[in-house]
Design an enzyme around this catalytic site. Structure first.
Site, mmCIF file in Angstrom:
data_model
loop_
_atom_site.group_PDB
_atom_site.id
_atom_site.type_symbol
_atom_site.label_atom_id
_atom_site.label_comp_id
_atom_site.label_asym_id
_atom_site.label_seq_id
_atom_site.Cartn_x
_atom_site.Cartn_y
_atom_site.Cartn_z
ATOM 1 N N CYS A 1 0.828 -1.214 0.000
ATOM 2 C CA CYS A 1 0.000 0.000 0.000
ATOM 3 C C CYS A 1 0.858 1.257 0.000
ATOM 4 O O CYS A 1 1.677 1.467 0.900
ATOM 5 C CB CYS A 1 -0.917 -0.009 1.221
ATOM 6 S SG CYS A 1 -1.892 1.504 1.385
ATOM 7 N N ARG B 1 -0.022 4.787 3.008
ATOM 8 C CA ARG B 1 0.014 4.541 4.447
ATOM 9 C C ARG B 1 0.320 5.739 5.321
ATOM 10 O O ARG B 1 0.350 5.627 6.542
ATOM 11 C CB ARG B 1 1.028 3.427 4.737
ATOM 12 C CG ARG B 1 0.528 2.081 4.313
ATOM 13 C CD ARG B 1 1.581 1.024 4.556
ATOM 14 N NE ARG B 1 2.470 0.821 3.424
ATOM 15 C CZ ARG B 1 3.605 0.137 3.474
ATOM 16 N NH1 ARG B 1 4.016 -0.355 4.623
ATOM 17 N NH2 ARG B 1 4.329 -0.034 2.385
ATOM 18 N N TRP C 1 -9.012 5.702 0.190
ATOM 19 C CA TRP C 1 -9.590 6.293 -1.020
ATOM 20 C C TRP C 1 -8.781 5.824 -2.215
ATOM 21 O O TRP C 1 -7.691 5.282 -2.075
ATOM 22 C CB TRP C 1 -9.619 7.819 -0.939
ATOM 23 C CG TRP C 1 -8.309 8.431 -0.535
ATOM 24 C CD1 TRP C 1 -7.185 8.562 -1.305
ATOM 25 C CD2 TRP C 1 -7.995 8.990 0.752
ATOM 26 N NE1 TRP C 1 -6.188 9.158 -0.573
ATOM 27 C CE2 TRP C 1 -6.655 9.438 0.689
ATOM 28 C CE3 TRP C 1 -8.714 9.164 1.936
ATOM 29 C CZ2 TRP C 1 -6.018 10.045 1.779
ATOM 30 C CZ3 TRP C 1 -8.082 9.758 3.013
ATOM 31 C CH2 TRP C 1 -6.751 10.200 2.926
ATOM 32 N N GLU D 1 -5.299 3.375 -10.261
ATOM 33 C CA GLU D 1 -5.909 2.063 -9.994
ATOM 34 C C GLU D 1 -7.071 1.824 -10.954
ATOM 35 O O GLU D 1 -7.304 0.713 -11.421
ATOM 36 C CB GLU D 1 -6.443 1.987 -8.556
ATOM 37 C CG GLU D 1 -5.379 2.121 -7.492
ATOM 38 C CD GLU D 1 -5.977 1.952 -6.111
ATOM 39 O OE1 GLU D 1 -6.289 2.970 -5.471
ATOM 40 O OE2 GLU D 1 -6.149 0.800 -5.669
HETATM 41 N N1 ARG Z 1 -6.756 -1.627 -6.726
HETATM 42 C C1 ARG Z 1 -8.033 -1.962 -6.170
HETATM 43 C C2 ARG Z 1 -9.135 -1.451 -7.106
HETATM 44 O O1 ARG Z 1 -8.859 -0.866 -8.080
HETATM 45 C C3 ARG Z 1 -8.231 -1.342 -4.806
HETATM 46 C C4 ARG Z 1 -7.155 -1.644 -3.781
HETATM 47 C C5 ARG Z 1 -7.169 -0.705 -2.596
HETATM 48 N N2 ARG Z 1 -6.957 0.650 -3.014
HETATM 49 C C6 ARG Z 1 -6.970 1.732 -2.221
HETATM 50 N N3 ARG Z 1 -6.785 2.896 -2.773
HETATM 51 N N4 ARG Z 1 -7.175 1.642 -0.935
HETATM 52 O O2 ARG Z 1 -10.308 -1.607 -6.886
#
Ligand code: ARG
Length: 391
Positions: free
Chosen positions: A82, A85, A255, A260
């Site tokens: 992560c 953090r 968030w 992602e």
């Molecule tokens: N990568 C994952 C997604 O696209 C989420 C993982 C957690 N991501 C976060 N920003 N807390 O759905």
């Protein structure tokens, strides 16, 4: 904790206390860590004696609320994949350890999403349900995240929606879910298994699912194609482990970081695979990779994601800011004498990697506890296979 659940009544190999002894060692490590970081609570000895006696009498022990909060926060701090953090101390903890049945767990998950979304000002939150105990399994959430889009297999072998969730979609349909309206973004129901129950499906109420319609700042394709994504990434398929106690149902969220969604969920060829479509729409030459059509489409898709979340007033990080924050986190932790375990291949953003600071260094790869661990059978569950728990 599987070792508890499958332990024969008359153990042959290790002594009858082997599981208790292992639990005790982990509990003691955790309590010492907690008291060393929060010296105001006093020396650990009294609490250690209490736990030792509780384990002897019951085979397990119960965390105090302070221990649960500290344990959950440190599990986040120790999450080596992560990048986000820096804010580990701000994690809010909902203590719902008394909940064991599927229906109240599903309702509490919906409430988790409402509180986490917070009208767009996303709050990092974890909800902790009943832990495993000797001879008693814990509730389970089979979805890898509380909000996931269905992937419907079609006759021609393709998938409508998110191919990653095709297995869970099959399973939900087998368990009696009638299916959604068959868009590319149908929210899946929760699949929850109570302590004494089979897995059951629960539709999420619409007011629990905040979504953002995606629009490119200059171009119309986002709206025309009905692109969207959900605001809260809430991981529900990992086990929170604190001091030897396993909480298999403990959904948590932070968030999103734009990449992602823009560089993985919507771009990966085994997910929504949007880059060829965007490139064609932009009139790029897709006949040769060397025109960098993928790279150019990727940038526009990621601009659309960040722009749309900003416009909707929904918290979202970008990979440049989040990389800087992670370096701040590293420095802060190192000043406190703590190592920051990190997995380079997960920390480094999936686009423009070398433009971010986190690319240009190496990390400690230790695996520390408390932690969030993958359930050993999570992968099979994601494929939609039913797995019976040992009693
Ligand atoms: N990568 C994952 C997604 O696209 C989420 C993982 C957690 N991501 C976060 N920003 N807390 O759905």
């Amino acid at each position: 904790m599987r070792k508890f659940l499958s332990r024969p009544k008359r153990p042959t190999g290790p002594g009858p206390d082997a599981a208790g002894a292992a639990l005790w060692r982990e509990a003691a490590d955790f309590v010492r860590l907690h008291r060393s970081e929060e010296p105001g609570l006093g020396a650990p000895e009294g609490r250690l004696a209490e736990i030792r006696e509780e384990i002897r009498a019951t085979g397990t022990y119960r965390h105090t609320s302070e221990e649960l909060v500290f344990g959950a926060r440190v599990a986040w701090r120790n999450s080596n994949r992560c990048i986000g953090r820096l804010y580990w101390r701000s994690l809010r903890v909902r203590d719902l350890r008394h909940l064991t049945d599927a229906e109240p767990v599903a309702e509490a998950c919906a409430e988790h999403l409402r509180r986490a979304a917070n009208g767009g000002r996303i709050r990092p939150l974890i909800t902790v349900f009943a832990p495993e105990a000797p001879g008693r399994a814990a509730p389970r959430i089979w979805n890898e995240q509380l909000i996931r889009y269905a992937g419907y297999r079609t006759a021609d072998g393709s998938v409508l929606g998110d191919p990653r969730n095709a297995g869970l979609t099959d399973l939900a349909l087998r368990l009696g879910w009638p299916g959604g309206p068959h868009t590319a973004f149908d929210v899946l129901p929760l699949v929850v298994e109570g302590v004494d129950d089979k897995p059951r499906v629960f539709e999420l109420p619409a007011d629990a699912v905040l979504e953002v319609a995606l629009e490119h700042p200059e171009d119309g394709w986002g709206g025309e194609w009905g692109l969207r994504w959900h605001a809260v990434p809430a991981i529900s398929g990992m086990c929170l482990e604190i001091g030897g106690i396993h909480y298999p149902a403990a959904p948590f969220n932070g968030w999103y970081m734009g990449t992602e969604i823009g560089a993985r969920n919507l771009a990966d060829t085994d997910r929504y695979d949007l880059l060829p479509r965007i490139a064609r729409r932009l009139g790029l030459d897709t006949s040769d990779d060397r025109t960098l059509w993928k790279d150019r489409a990727l940038v526009e898709l990621n601009r659309a994601v960040l722009h749309s979340f900003d416009r909707a007033g929904v918290t979202m990080a970008d990979h440049h800011a989040e990389s800087r924050r992670f370096v701040t986190h590293l420095e802060r932790e190192e000043r406190k004498g703590r190592t920051v375990p990190a997995d380079w291949s997960w920390i480094v953003p999936p686009m423009s990697s070398a433009t971010t600071e986190v690319f240009h260094r190496t990390y400690d790869t230790a695996e520390l506890r408390p932690c969030f661990a993958h359930h050993p059978e999570a992968a099979a569950r994601a494929r939609g296979e039913s797995i019976r728990r040992t009693p």
